[in-house]
Design an enzyme around this catalytic site. Structure first.
Site, PDB file in Angstrom:
ATOM      1  N   TYR A  17      -7.890  -0.398  10.637  1.00 47.58           N
ATOM      2  CA  TYR A  17      -9.145  -0.077   9.952  1.00 47.58           C
ATOM      3  C   TYR A  17     -10.310   0.014  10.934  1.00 47.58           C
ATOM      4  CZ  TYR A  17      -7.632  -0.858   5.083  1.00 47.58           C
ATOM      5  OH  TYR A  17      -7.043  -0.769   3.854  1.00 47.58           O
ATOM      6  N   ASP A  44       8.334  -3.713   5.085  1.00 44.77           N
ATOM      7  CA  ASP A  44       9.051  -2.877   4.107  1.00 44.77           C
ATOM      8  C   ASP A  44       9.942  -3.738   3.218  1.00 44.77           C
ATOM      9  OD1 ASP A  44      10.452  -3.364   6.458  1.00 44.77           O
ATOM     10  OD2 ASP A  44      11.407  -1.400   6.572  1.00 44.77           O
TER      11      ASP A  44
HETATM   12  C1  IPM Z   1      -9.485  -3.005  -0.893  1.00 44.75           C
HETATM   13  C2  IPM Z   1      -9.843  -1.553  -0.882  1.00 44.75           C
HETATM   14  C3  IPM Z   1     -10.576  -1.234   0.413  1.00 44.75           C
HETATM   15  C4  IPM Z   1      -9.650  -1.551   1.565  1.00 44.75           C
HETATM   16  C5  IPM Z   1     -11.122   0.195   0.509  1.00 44.75           C
HETATM   17  C6  IPM Z   1     -12.021   0.531  -0.652  1.00 44.75           C
HETATM   18  C7  IPM Z   1     -11.802   0.439   1.824  1.00 44.75           C
HETATM   19  O1  IPM Z   1      -8.697  -0.783  -1.032  1.00 44.75           O
HETATM   20  O2  IPM Z   1     -10.405  -3.837  -0.832  1.00 44.75           O
HETATM   21  O3  IPM Z   1      -8.293  -3.320  -0.982  1.00 44.75           O
HETATM   22  O4  IPM Z   1      -8.807  -0.720   1.927  1.00 44.75           O
HETATM   23  O5  IPM Z   1      -9.761  -2.637   2.126  1.00 44.75           O
END
Ligand code: IPM
Ligand code: MG
Length: 355
Positions: free
Chosen positions: A142, A219
């Site tokens: 991320y 998985d």
């Molecule tokens: C979550 C959501 C977020 C994430 C998105 C909205 C960025 O899916 O909080 O699980 O991927 O963390």
């Protein structure tokens, strides 16, 4: 006690579900003699519309300076075509990173009243579903470099030992307070970052001899969650695996609309949000389930404000509401009484009793 709460209503169903949670908090404050002050924060699509930025610095500042943050949901089709770095979700990621909340706690627990709502077979549900996913929240893919060059797109997945260690400790400590079983989930048959993850978890295990550590490939974990969820007590995993597995885990408990989450870092200032999205298709229709947000507010009282009785009061009220057979559309089943979002909030408030 006086507590200052930053409130992010966000987009889609965000405003309506947050409003119910605030009404619940107000009633709890009245019952226990607390004062909760709310500061509105714009984040997500609404902030893009207003400021051209999903989380301007001045809005992040309000969150960092608060005692904790309550968030509804962000995002929607309207902002699908904005560039990646400007998407509503980017505001959420910036908020998590800006608050330093590296540890995301997502419970997967079936309410006995909702066992029929689980898509799993009764004999699997009857063995019990009660585990927690501890998800690393501010590292991994991320937060690595994202780029698109011509017809090639790249996302980088990096973890350092110290990032793994701090979330690993939360995993062990969470397990220590529960049934002392920790399952570390990774993809060490393919990824270097997962091999490092596994190594750090095993090193930490020596410091927590009473916790039984097991390893599982992600998985296989996806499969085990539907095959035999009773085997899990605490799962600790990296950011993206935790994102995916927590959606799966929520579904087997009946509805993603019921699941709260807490995110904490080095301080008690936490971020509390339901794990579902902004559901633009039902926004403003008064049909959303506000319980995920209401239970997130309860987690805020428990984990950030040290108000366990107040948190119990909310959780007991949700349970009494479910006992009485009320159901929002997402968990509606035969014999239930269908209610809307606002009515759900009001009925839960009527069940709040000082413990
Ligand atoms: C979550 C959501 C977020 C994430 C998105 C909205 C960025 O899916 O909080 O699980 O991927 O963390
Ligand atoms: Mg998710």
């Amino acid at each position: 006690m006086v507590k200052n709460i930053a409130v992010i209503r966000g987009d889609g169903i965000g405003p309506e579900i947050v409003d119910q949670a605030l009404k619940v908090l107000d009633k709890v404050a009245e019952l226990y003699g607390h004062t909760f002050n709310y500061t509105d924060v714009d984040m997500g699509g609404c902030a893009i519309d207003k400021y051209g930025d999903p989380l301007p610095e001045h809005e992040l500042k309000k969150c960092v300076e608060s005692d904790s943050v309550l968030l509804g949901a962000v995002g929607g089709n309207k902002w699908n075509d904005v560039p990646g770095h400007m998407r509503p979700e980017k505001g959420l990621l910036r908020l998590r990173a800006g608050m330093g909340v590296y540890s995301n706690n997502r419970p997967a627990k079936i309410w006995p009243q909702l066992s029929d709502a689980s898509p799993l077979k009764k004999e699997i549900v009857d063995k019990g579903i009660d585990f927690i996913i501890v998800r690393e929240l501010i590292g991994g893919i991320y937060f690595g470099e994202h780029k698109t060059e011509g017809d090639v797109a790249t996302d980088v997945l990096t973890y350092s030992e110290s990032e793994i260690e701090r979330i690993g400790r939360i995993g062990f400590e969470t397990a220590q307070k529960r049934n002392k079983k920790l399952c570390s989930v990774e993809k060490s048959n393919v990824l270097d970052s997962s091999r490092l993850w596994k190594k750090v978890m095993h090193r930490l295990a020596e410091e927590y001899p009473e916790v039984e550590l097991s390893d599982m490939l992600v998985d296989n974990c996806a499969m085990q969650i539907v095959k035999n969820p009773a085997q899990f007590d605490v799962i600790v995993t990296e950011n993206m695996f935790g994102d995916i597995l927590s959606d799966e885990a929520s579904m087997i408990t009946g509805s993603i609309g019921m699941i709260p989450s807490s995110s904490l870092g080095a301080t008690t200032c936490g971020l509390y949000e339901p794990i579902h999205g902004s559901a633009p298709d039902i926004a403003g229709m008064d049909v959303a389930n506000p319980i995920g947000t209401i239970l997130s507010a309860a987690m805020m009282l428990r984990f950030s404000f040290d108000m366990p009785c107040e948190a119990d009061t909310i959780e007991n009220a949700v349970s009494a509401y479910l006992d009485a057979g009320y159901r929002t559309a997402d968990i509606m089943s035969e014999g239930g009484t269908l209610v809307g979002c606002r009515q759900c909030g009001e009925l839960i408030i009527q069940n709040l009793r000082k413990g």
